[in-house]
Scaffold this active site. Structure first.
Site, short mmCIF file in Angstrom:
data_model
loop_
_atom_site.label_atom_id
_atom_site.label_comp_id
_atom_site.label_asym_id
_atom_site.label_seq_id
_atom_site.Cartn_x
_atom_site.Cartn_y
_atom_site.Cartn_z
N SER A 256 63.83 -13.07 10.09
CA SER A 256 65.17 -12.64 10.47
C SER A 256 65.94 -13.83 11.03
O SER A 256 66.07 -14.84 10.36
CB SER A 256 65.09 -11.46 11.44
OG SER A 256 66.34 -10.83 11.60
N GLU B 142 65.18 -3.95 3.18
CA GLU B 142 65.56 -4.55 4.46
C GLU B 142 66.46 -3.64 5.30
O GLU B 142 66.20 -3.38 6.47
CB GLU B 142 66.30 -5.88 4.22
CG GLU B 142 65.49 -6.97 3.59
CD GLU B 142 64.64 -7.75 4.59
OE1 GLU B 142 64.64 -7.40 5.78
OE2 GLU B 142 63.96 -8.70 4.16
N HIS C 194 63.13 -4.04 7.12
CA HIS C 194 63.24 -5.32 7.83
C HIS C 194 62.12 -5.44 8.86
O HIS C 194 61.91 -4.56 9.68
CB HIS C 194 64.60 -5.38 8.53
CG HIS C 194 64.95 -6.71 9.09
ND1 HIS C 194 65.09 -7.84 8.34
CD2 HIS C 194 65.21 -7.10 10.38
CE1 HIS C 194 65.43 -8.86 9.10
NE2 HIS C 194 65.50 -8.44 10.34
#
Length: 612
Positions: free
Chosen positions: A235, A383, A469
């Site tokens: 991330s 995600e 995610h």
């Protein structure tokens, strides 16, 4: 009792952007065999209770960035004649506490952490002090950079002991300054006596450079090879890996890079400093806007307009002193702590022309103006489902955001999955193709497809989350736990199957760290992971064996291809549904106003650009 489990689930899910395998208790008693001598003095750690690993926690890699050192490049740590007992994590860096609270007891939305936070942790295979390998016997080194939007995050969430042992690597995890403390640019901070690094505004980035410099000087004492260092992060951590690849200041400090679900966004100096209504507008939380808020907060101005006039009458010396005298709570008061997981919007990764180039990142990659090292880059198939789960109008919520029912699964997955595809196009395939052209066949890509979560009461987590995610991190770290819990994300009935995928991913990551290629894994037994474009394939799909398994595929996702797929997707029932997804692309800068109005033959032109 019916709401207890959803609350626990929400806490787990909210932790995903900063997810690892949160250790319930990662401390221990001093172990004689862990005594190591560093440039700054001796350190002593402990033996891990669950893995055959040695661990050292909370080692300072820089001086405390407080007082005059706030908004300055990190300075090397002071030497000490005393042995550091490295048995507990250092404090988190200043941030808003998320829904799960904080280590220091702060409630959600309150200030948590300390400015004195620049510490790192070392995880290594257990080796006696007199048997630490040297020369060619040294272990590859992996420096992990945590995620959290560059405004939240904490190394305490990541127990890297199993990755170190199973991969036969040394893993370092480092804290770095976050948000307004890590990236902040104003002329008053560029006074006489400051260095070029001090004037960059990229203090969080420079913290990571300093951590790499510490590794270069000290990792040999742990048996690590300072000339074989891999940076990896997820991330915002992945975005920071990109930033170090772009940074001339990091040149030569690492030899490989892994980007997990990262992005290439950077901000200009103007965005970081200007008033938001200037001809070249600044961010809503630019340094001038933050200063105006602080002046109003202290009663030195009645409103923003008055604060602007007050600032015009202050010298640079007065402005700099005013900024430095602010408490962490005062600085955070300029922001809302109500973002996802405590994250907040602020300029970061600044194009200062020294630490980061004053250019669009993709332009730099295409031109080859970056630190060209073997790179592995990827994203997860779903995600955006993590974020949609807590924000979609297609999900019923209670208690201010806990998901309890999906009203329309079809619409929910359309809303979440097309942004996920665009994430891959912009964050993986575009950069991979550009770097492949610039540096040749040392670029490797992946897509993480595991979507075998369990069910929670009436909620099917595979449908709601899938390969969301952050879900790849437990597999990379070889610890299938989330927020200290295994169920309901990981099903006990699937533990052997899922652990085989975890073993494979740990092996690929470690092989890449060792050789610059994931190849067939650390022991040579896995399916061959070839470079982008080699043998007609582009990336490796990482999935469990009872699904489609590990396999190379030939696919190149582009922005235009995503839009074309949307326009042909028969699951959309109205053009308005498409327009709302296009509007999301517009808000995040993935679409221009002209492109939005041209979508669906102009039908989106009259659809309001409302927030979802």
């Amino acid at each position: 009792m019916t709401h207890v489990t959803p609350i626990l689930l929400a806490l787990a899910l909210f932790s995903l952007p900063t997810l690892g395998c949160r250790p319930a208790e990662l401390t221990g008693h001093l172990e004689d065999e862990t005594l190591r001598t560093l440039a700054q003095g001796a350190v002593q750690g402990f033996a891990h209770t669950e893995a055959d690993a040695h661990v050292w926690l909370g080692i300072p890699f820089a001086q405390a960035p407080v007082g005059e050192l706030r908004w300055r490049a990190p300075r090397p740590p002071e030497p000490s004649d005393e042995t550091l007992e490295a048995v507990a994590f250092g404090p988190s860096c200043v941030q808003f506490a998320g829904p799960a609270g904080a280590r220091d007891g702060a409630d959600s939305g309150e200030r948590s952490g300390s400015e004195d936070c620049l510490t790192l942790n070392v995880f290594a295979p257990a080796i006696a002090a007199d048997a630490v390998p040297t020369a060619s016997g040294r272990f590859p080194v992996m420096l992990w950079i945590h995620g959290g939007g560059n405004t939240v995050g904490d190394t305490v969430l990541y127990d890297a002991s199993r990755l170190a042992v199973e991969g036969q690597v040394i893993v370092v995890t480092a804290q770095y300054r976050l948000g307004v403390f890590g990236w902040f640019s104003h002329p008053a901070l560029r006074d006489d006596g400051t260095t070029a690094d001090d004037r960059s505004g990229n203090y969080g980035t420079l913290d990571l450079v300093r951590a790499l410099e510490w590794v270069e000087r000290n990792i040999g004492a742990f048996g690590g090879d300072p000339r074989n260092v891999t940076i990896f992060g997820e991330s915002a951590g992945g975005s920071n890996v990109f930033s170090l690849m772009l940074s001339p200041r990091a040149a030569g400090l690492f030899q490989r890079a892994i980007v997990q679900s990262g992005g290439l966004g950077t901000d200009t100096r103007a965005k970081a400093e200007n008033w938001h209504d200037d001809p070249e507008p600044g961010n809503a939380h630019s340094s001038h806007e933050v200063l105006a808020h602080l002046l109003v907060r202290e009663g030195r101005a009645a409103d923003r307009k008055a604060a602007r006039a007050t600032l015009e009458g202050m010298s640079m010396e007065e402005t700099g002193a005013f900024l430095r005298e602010q408490t962490p709570d005062a600085l955070l008061s300029a922001f809302s702590g109500e973002g996802f997981g405590g994250m907040y919007e602020t300029p970061r990764l600044l194009r200062d022309g020294r630490v980061l180039p004053d250019a669009e990142p993709m332009d730099a990659l295409r031109a080859g103006f970056y630190n060209r090292v073997p790179v592995m880059i990827g994203s997860n198939a779903h995600e955006n489902r993590l974020f949609a789960l807590f924000s979609s109008e297609h999900v019923s919520q209670v208690f201010g955001g806990l998901p309890v029912r999906v009203r329309d699964l079809r619409a929910y997955q359309l809303e979440a999955d097309y942004p996920s595809k665009l994430w891959k196009a912009r964050g993986v395939d575009g950069p991979a193709a550009a770097m492949r052209a610039a540096q040749g066949p040392s670029v490797y890509a992946y897509r993480f497809d595991w979507d075998d979560e369990g069910s929670l009461l009436w909620l099917d987590l595979a449908d709601l989350l899938g390969a969301a995610h952050g879900m790849e991190i437990p597999f990379v770290f070889n610890r299938l736990r989330l927020f200290g819990m295994q169920w309901p994300i990981f099903q006990k009935s699937r533990s052997k199957i899922d652990m085989r995928l975890a073993d494979a991913m740990t092996s690929y990551w470690a092989a890449f760290a060792a050789t610059g290629s994931p190849g067939r894994g650390r022991n040579g037994s896995l399916p061959a992971w070839t470079a982008w474009g080699e043998n007609g394939n582009t990336f490796m799909v990482l999935d469990s064996e009872d699904d489609a398994g590990l396999r190379m595929v030939d696919e190149h996702v582009t922005r235009e291809g995503v839009f074309a797929e949307m326009d042909a997707d028969g699951r959309f029932r109205t053009f308005v549904e498409r327009c709302y997804i296009y509007a999301g692309f517009l808000r995040w800068g993935n679409l221009t106003h002209a492109e939005y109005e041209a979508a669906n033959a102009g039908k989106c032109k009259d659809v309001p650009l409302k927030e979802r």
